[in-house]
Design a protein around this motif. Structure first.
Motif: not given
Length: 229
Positions: A118-122
């Protein structure tokens, strides 16, 4: 609620109490774990490893945030909060891993896989402080929910004390971030300061950090989510 009823010490108290609460949590953790071996179930070890994975990810995200120009050269109160929070999450990760290894498991040094994705996408979409705050709220909330649930789910009383002592610290982090988010959303970043300009605060400033009477657990991470494979 009118301006005259606002607790003008909100941000200052939340920041100070976060430090006090964390110190208390670490003292309780040391007392709970004691000096001898911790003999618990495999499920309890997995819960500890998953907790450590959430802490590892939080540390990484806050460290990346601290290096962003609009954080590093921006609001000093936000930057100070991030620095303090990194230190606290590091202490939490050490506590969870210490308990896991003393129980015969392995330390979890990797970030939580679900939320790392999720962090990588954000990350590419982060353009300013509000984006950092929103992401941090997500991580603090899942940690608080997970530890709240685990406090009643693990079988060993010492581990229940461990989770119960750290959960409020994560909830306090989220409360501070929600207050900051509200001020950013209102277009008043200059109010994120210590001491706070009381009369200028929006009416909801005293309550926005605590939207629930009882902390939810519906989004708690399952114990296997961040366990060492």
């Amino acid at each position: 609620m009118g301006a005259s009823r606002i607790d003008y010490r909100l941000l200052e108290q939340l920041t100070e109490k976060s430090q006090d609460l964390n110190s208390t949590a670490m003292r309780m953790t040391g007392s709970a774990l004691g000096e001898g071996d911790v003999r618990v179930s495999r499920e309890d070890v997995m819960a500890l490893q998953t907790a450590a994975s959430l802490e590892n990810l939080a540390i990484d995200v806050y460290q990346k945030a601290a290096g962003l120009p609009f954080i590093k050269n921006g609001n000093k109160t936000v930057a100070a909060f991030i620095a303090t929070t990194i230190s606290q999450h590091s202490a939490h990760a050490r506590a969870f891993n210490a308990a896991a290894t003393r129980a015969g498991g392995r330390a979890q040094t990797a970030p939580n896989p679900k939320y790392a994705a999720i962090v990588k996408k954000a990350l590419p979409g982060i353009k300013g402080p509000a984006d950092v705050v929103a992401l941090a709220i997500t991580l603090e909330d899942v940690a608080a929910q997970t530890y709240t649930k685990n406090a009643g789910g693990v079988g060993d009383g010492r581990l229940r004390s461990l989770f119960a002592s750290i959960a409020p610290v994560e909830a306090q982090h989220r409360a501070v971030l929600l207050a900051v988010q509200a001020l950013l959303g209102a277009g008043r970043p200059e109010l994120i300061a210590l001491p706070t300009k009381v009369a200028a605060l929006p009416a909801a400033a005293g309550s926005v950090g605590f939207p629930e009477g009882f902390y939810p657990v519906k989004n708690a991470s399952p114990i296997s989510e961040g366990a060492v494979k």
